[in-house]
Design a protein around this motif. Structure first.
Motif, PDB file in Angstrom:
ATOM      1  N   ILE A   1       0.844  -1.202   0.000  1.00  0.00           N
ATOM      2  CA  ILE A   1       0.000   0.000   0.000  1.00  0.00           C
ATOM      3  C   ILE A   1       0.878   1.251   0.000  1.00  0.00           C
ATOM      4  CG2 ILE A   1      -1.721   1.307   1.324  1.00  0.00           C
ATOM      5  CD1 ILE A   1      -2.779  -1.395   2.369  1.00  0.00           C
ATOM      6  N   PHE A   2       1.937   1.243   0.800  1.00  0.00           N
ATOM      7  CA  PHE A   2       2.879   2.366   0.823  1.00  0.00           C
ATOM      8  C   PHE A   2       3.469   2.591  -0.569  1.00  0.00           C
ATOM      9  CE2 PHE A   2       7.263   3.894   1.192  1.00  0.00           C
ATOM     10  CZ  PHE A   2       7.099   5.050   1.948  1.00  0.00           C
ATOM     11  N   GLU A   3       3.884   1.511  -1.211  1.00  0.00           N
ATOM     12  CA  GLU A   3       4.483   1.622  -2.543  1.00  0.00           C
ATOM     13  C   GLU A   3       3.470   2.137  -3.570  1.00  0.00           C
ATOM     14  OE1 GLU A   3       7.977  -1.785  -2.438  1.00  0.00           O
ATOM     15  OE2 GLU A   3       5.970  -2.379  -3.089  1.00  0.00           O
ATOM     16  N   ARG A   4       2.219   1.732  -3.422  1.00  0.00           N
ATOM     17  CA  ARG A   4       1.185   2.204  -4.355  1.00  0.00           C
ATOM     18  C   ARG A   4       0.911   3.690  -4.157  1.00  0.00           C
ATOM     19  NH1 ARG A   4      -3.762   3.399  -3.315  1.00  0.00           N
ATOM     20  NH2 ARG A   4      -3.931   2.144  -1.424  1.00  0.00           N
ATOM     21  N   ILE A   5       0.752   4.104  -2.913  1.00  0.00           N
ATOM     22  CA  ILE A   5       0.422   5.509  -2.625  1.00  0.00           C
ATOM     23  C   ILE A   5       1.519   6.442  -3.132  1.00  0.00           C
ATOM     24  CG2 ILE A   5       0.109   7.203  -0.767  1.00  0.00           C
ATOM     25  CD1 ILE A   5      -1.321   5.012   0.829  1.00  0.00           C
ATOM     26  N   PHE A   6       2.776   6.080  -2.896  1.00  0.00           N
ATOM     27  CA  PHE A   6       3.885   6.966  -3.257  1.00  0.00           C
ATOM     28  C   PHE A   6       4.551   6.573  -4.579  1.00  0.00           C
ATOM     29  CE2 PHE A   6       3.379   7.431   1.331  1.00  0.00           C
ATOM     30  CZ  PHE A   6       3.286   8.815   1.417  1.00  0.00           C
ATOM     31  N   LYS A   7       3.906   5.643  -5.299  1.00  0.00           N
ATOM     32  CA  LYS A   7       4.342   5.255  -6.649  1.00  0.00           C
ATOM     33  C   LYS A   7       5.813   4.854  -6.688  1.00  0.00           C
ATOM     34  CE  LYS A   7       0.832   8.161  -8.828  1.00  0.00           C
ATOM     35  NZ  LYS A   7       0.539   9.280  -9.758  1.00  0.00           N
ATOM     36  N   ILE A   8       6.177   3.978  -5.778  1.00  0.00           N
ATOM     37  CA  ILE A   8       7.551   3.468  -5.728  1.00  0.00           C
ATOM     38  C   ILE A   8       7.651   2.259  -6.654  1.00  0.00           C
ATOM     39  CG2 ILE A   8       9.308   2.421  -4.254  1.00  0.00           C
ATOM     40  CD1 ILE A   8       8.182   4.067  -1.950  1.00  0.00           C
ATOM     41  N   LYS A   9       8.466   2.384  -7.691  1.00  0.00           N
ATOM     42  CA  LYS A   9       8.553   1.321  -8.701  1.00  0.00           C
ATOM     43  C   LYS A   9      10.004   0.900  -8.944  1.00  0.00           C
ATOM     44  CE  LYS A   9       4.379   2.989 -11.019  1.00  0.00           C
ATOM     45  NZ  LYS A   9       3.788   3.524 -12.277  1.00  0.00           N
ATOM     46  N   ASN A  10      10.828   0.950  -7.898  1.00  0.00           N
ATOM     47  CA  ASN A  10      12.231   0.584  -8.071  1.00  0.00           C
ATOM     48  C   ASN A  10      12.503  -0.893  -7.792  1.00  0.00           C
ATOM     49  OD1 ASN A  10      12.005   0.445  -5.289  1.00  0.00           O
ATOM     50  ND2 ASN A  10      13.068   2.380  -4.916  1.00  0.00           N
ATOM     51  N   ASN A  11      11.435  -1.638  -7.473  1.00  0.00           N
ATOM     52  CA  ASN A  11      11.547  -3.087  -7.227  1.00  0.00           C
ATOM     53  C   ASN A  11      12.462  -3.436  -6.054  1.00  0.00           C
ATOM     54  OD1 ASN A  11       9.843  -3.870  -9.402  1.00  0.00           O
ATOM     55  ND2 ASN A  11      11.538  -3.496 -10.829  1.00  0.00           N
ATOM     56  N   LYS A  12      12.680  -2.489  -5.150  1.00  0.00           N
ATOM     57  CA  LYS A  12      13.458  -2.810  -3.956  1.00  0.00           C
ATOM     58  C   LYS A  12      12.628  -3.645  -2.995  1.00  0.00           C
ATOM     59  CE  LYS A  12      16.879   0.893  -3.588  1.00  0.00           C
ATOM     60  NZ  LYS A  12      17.474   1.917  -2.683  1.00  0.00           N
ATOM     61  N   LYS A  13      13.310  -4.528  -2.287  1.00  0.00           N
ATOM     62  CA  LYS A  13      12.652  -5.305  -1.248  1.00  0.00           C
ATOM     63  C   LYS A  13      12.733  -4.526   0.075  1.00  0.00           C
ATOM     64  CE  LYS A  13      13.533  -9.729  -3.487  1.00  0.00           C
ATOM     65  NZ  LYS A  13      14.078 -11.099  -3.370  1.00  0.00           N
ATOM     66  N   TRP A  14      12.178  -5.125   1.108  1.00  0.00           N
ATOM     67  CA  TRP A  14      12.200  -4.509   2.438  1.00  0.00           C
ATOM     68  C   TRP A  14      12.792  -5.526   3.411  1.00  0.00           C
ATOM     69  CZ3 TRP A  14       9.939   0.454   3.328  1.00  0.00           C
ATOM     70  CH2 TRP A  14       9.359   1.020   2.182  1.00  0.00           C
ATOM     71  N   ALA A  15      13.814  -5.108   4.130  1.00  0.00           N
ATOM     72  CA  ALA A  15      14.521  -6.023   5.025  1.00  0.00           C
ATOM     73  C   ALA A  15      14.212  -5.717   6.483  1.00  0.00           C
ATOM     74  CB  ALA A  15      16.025  -5.922   4.786  1.00  0.00           C
ATOM     75  N   LEU A  16      13.695  -6.711   7.172  1.00  0.00           N
ATOM     76  CA  LEU A  16      13.489  -6.604   8.616  1.00  0.00           C
ATOM     77  C   LEU A  16      14.811  -6.952   9.289  1.00  0.00           C
ATOM     78  CD1 LEU A  16      10.011  -8.331   8.918  1.00  0.00           C
ATOM     79  CD2 LEU A  16      10.520  -5.984   9.568  1.00  0.00           C
ATOM     80  N   CYS A  17      15.446  -5.948   9.887  1.00  0.00           N
ATOM     81  CA  CYS A  17      16.787  -6.109  10.445  1.00  0.00           C
ATOM     82  C   CYS A  17      16.705  -6.194  11.969  1.00  0.00           C
ATOM     83  CB  CYS A  17      17.671  -4.949  10.012  1.00  0.00           C
ATOM     84  SG  CYS A  17      17.739  -4.718   8.217  1.00  0.00           S
ATOM     85  N   PHE A  18      16.636  -7.396  12.482  1.00  0.00           N
ATOM     86  CA  PHE A  18      16.542  -7.602  13.932  1.00  0.00           C
ATOM     87  C   PHE A  18      17.952  -7.730  14.500  1.00  0.00           C
ATOM     88  CE2 PHE A  18      12.228  -8.733  12.841  1.00  0.00           C
ATOM     89  CZ  PHE A  18      11.487  -8.379  13.953  1.00  0.00           C
ATOM     90  N   ASP A  19      18.299  -6.799  15.388  1.00  0.00           N
ATOM     91  CA  ASP A  19      19.644  -6.751  15.949  1.00  0.00           C
ATOM     92  C   ASP A  19      19.663  -7.304  17.372  1.00  0.00           C
ATOM     93  OD1 ASP A  19      22.335  -6.155  16.020  1.00  0.00           O
ATOM     94  OD2 ASP A  19      22.039  -4.054  16.561  1.00  0.00           O
ATOM     95  N   GLU A  20      20.738  -8.012  17.721  1.00  0.00           N
ATOM     96  CA  GLU A  20      20.965  -8.563  19.072  1.00  0.00           C
ATOM     97  C   GLU A  20      19.835  -9.499  19.502  1.00  0.00           C
ATOM     98  OE1 GLU A  20      23.656  -5.453  21.461  1.00  0.00           O
ATOM     99  OE2 GLU A  20      21.630  -4.696  21.125  1.00  0.00           O
ATOM    100  N   LEU A  21      19.568 -10.467  18.670  1.00  0.00           N
ATOM    101  CA  LEU A  21      18.455 -11.385  18.942  1.00  0.00           C
ATOM    102  C   LEU A  21      18.676 -12.282  20.156  1.00  0.00           C
ATOM    103  CD1 LEU A  21      17.087 -12.648  15.500  1.00  0.00           C
ATOM    104  CD2 LEU A  21      15.854 -11.450  17.305  1.00  0.00           C
ATOM    105  N   GLU A  22      19.918 -12.365  20.634  1.00  0.00           N
ATOM    106  CA  GLU A  22      20.148 -13.198  21.816  1.00  0.00           C
ATOM    107  C   GLU A  22      19.369 -12.702  23.029  1.00  0.00           C
ATOM    108  OE1 GLU A  22      23.785 -10.375  21.579  1.00  0.00           O
ATOM    109  OE2 GLU A  22      22.463 -11.477  20.214  1.00  0.00           O
ATOM    110  N   PHE A  23      18.946 -11.418  22.996  1.00  0.00           N
ATOM    111  CA  PHE A  23      18.166 -10.861  24.105  1.00  0.00           C
ATOM    112  C   PHE A  23      16.657 -11.031  23.894  1.00  0.00           C
ATOM    113  CE2 PHE A  23      21.995  -7.982  24.058  1.00  0.00           C
ATOM    114  CZ  PHE A  23      22.606  -8.578  25.153  1.00  0.00           C
ATOM    115  N   ALA A  24      16.255 -11.518  22.741  1.00  0.00           N
ATOM    116  CA  ALA A  24      14.827 -11.635  22.414  1.00  0.00           C
ATOM    117  C   ALA A  24      14.242 -12.913  23.002  1.00  0.00           C
ATOM    118  CB  ALA A  24      14.638 -11.633  20.899  1.00  0.00           C
ATOM    119  N   PRO A  25      12.931 -12.950  23.209  1.00  0.00           N
ATOM    120  CA  PRO A  25      12.299 -14.175  23.709  1.00  0.00           C
ATOM    121  C   PRO A  25      12.442 -15.312  22.696  1.00  0.00           C
ATOM    122  CG  PRO A  25      10.657 -12.541  23.070  1.00  0.00           C
ATOM    123  CD  PRO A  25      11.966 -11.848  23.043  1.00  0.00           C
ATOM    124  N   ILE A  26      12.439 -16.538  23.193  1.00  0.00           N
ATOM    125  CA  ILE A  26      12.650 -17.703  22.333  1.00  0.00           C
ATOM    126  C   ILE A  26      11.592 -17.804  21.241  1.00  0.00           C
ATOM    127  CG2 ILE A  26      12.610 -20.230  22.274  1.00  0.00           C
ATOM    128  CD1 ILE A  26      15.211 -19.056  23.262  1.00  0.00           C
TER     129      ILE A  26
END
Length: 345
Positions: free
Chosen positions: A214-239
């Motif tokens: 929806i974000f890409e449609r509204i702002f007409k983003i057509k560069n075919n870039k993906k989106w990366a979820l970058c979770f840092d220091e996962l050793e502190f996260a719940p199992i």
């Protein structure tokens, strides 16, 4: 306030991305991390994982001064959503966990709520970064259209449909839930119903997968870039989160990437979760980056030392110049006083 030490990345968690970029040095590990695939960085605390993860963000890339910088900015195949793990996501480690045990899975509900909210706020930051660095002439009308989508998707109360106000509502919701927890702990009576708000049912995975197009449609983003979820220091996260993220490396939406950083020592619970026929495997599903096993360690070390020496020399020159300036100013003031005294005489 930054301190120049031989290991400047030790406290990278406390630096803004553009501050990290000021002292960033290219490495083989970073060249692997920016590839168009899922990635897992393993390394001991203080080895530079957070620096690498923050360098994926637009503010860092656009503040980076290097021969490679412009090429990376132009060709990096994804937008990074940087998410710093918060130890409070793991409710089992909270002092009040014992008091919540009698409420069944309520602790995990709160844990999932905390993670979801943090991911949503990080997505808002990334949207703002994309609008600042990638889109020209963002109209208020388009931001309002996106804002209404976010308010509805995240079940927020009505507010001004702009990203910064939506972030404020998410922050307020966290405070409201914390107050609710305290109220349950101290005022719950046997037989009372536990509150269960609609937003407890949200999932950051499905929410992001639906909102990004929806974000890409509204702002007409057509560069075919993906989106990366970058979770840092996962050793502190719940199992439960660690398990879900590592499983997600096996198969997700094609426009979502996962970039995960963690300690190389995995808990036995997580190791058990990762066993099985359909688990993600290195080389097939994701790139494994071992911070202790890079072929350019010698070159990186030389570049790091050279950079530190240059900065220290520049700092010393600046201090010397300032001292000379202060001395000159003091001298001028003394001379002026002497002239005034002579004139009076």
């Amino acid at each position: 306030m930054k301190s120049d030490t031989i290991f400047p990345t030790y406290n990278a968690r406390h630096y803004a991305p553009k501050e990290v970029a000021e002292t960033f040095i290219w490495s083989e590990s970073f060249s692997k991390l920016i590839q168009n695939n899922h990635s897992v960085i393993l390394g001991a605390r203080g080895c530079g994982k957070t620096t690498l993860m923050k360098m994926l963000t637009l503010p860092a890339l656009n503040s980076w001064e290097s021969e490679r910088a412009e090429n990376i900015r132009r060709n990096i195949p994804f937008y990074a959503i940087y998410i710093s793990t918060d130890i409070y996501w793991d409710v089992k480690n909270h002092t009040y966990n014992e008091q919540l045990k009698k409420f069944g899975n309520f602790s995990e509900i709160i844990s999932r709520f905390s993670v979801n909210t943090n991911v949503f706020m990080s997505l808002c930051d990334t949207f703002l970064n994309v609008l600042e660095f990638e889109i020209n002439n963002v109209s208020e009308e388009k931001e309002f259209e996106l804002g209404k989508v976010l308010i509805s998707a995240w079940k927020l109360p009505l507010t001004i449909p702009k990203i910064k106000y939506i972030k404020e509502e998410l922050t307020k919701r966290v405070d409201d839930v914390n107050q609710m927890i305290q109220n349950i702990i101290f005022n719950y009576n046997k037989g009372d119903d536990l509150p269960h708000y609609d937003y407890f049912n949200l999932s950051f995975v499905t929410s992001i997968e639906s909102i990004i197009p929806i974000f890409e449609r509204i702002f007409k983003i057509k560069n075919n870039k993906k989106w990366a979820l970058c979770f840092d220091e996962l050793e502190f996260a719940p199992i439960w989160l660690q398990s879900e993220l590592f499983v997600s490396l096996r198969s997700r939406k094609h426009y979502i990437l996962y970039k995960l950083s963690a300690s190389p020592i995995l808990s036995s619970d997580l190791e058990n979760c990762l066993k099985g026929t359909y688990r993600a495997t290195t080389g097939n599903d994701y790139e494994l980056i071992k911070m202790w096993n890079s072929s350019d360690n010698k070159e990186f070390s030389i570049a790091l030392i050279t950079s530190l020496l240059k900065r220290n020399i520049q700092t010393q020159v600046l201090i010397h110049t300032l001292n000379q300036t202060k001395f000159t100013i003091k001298k001028v003031i003394v001379m002026k006083r002497e002239v005034i005294f002579i004139n009076k005489c």
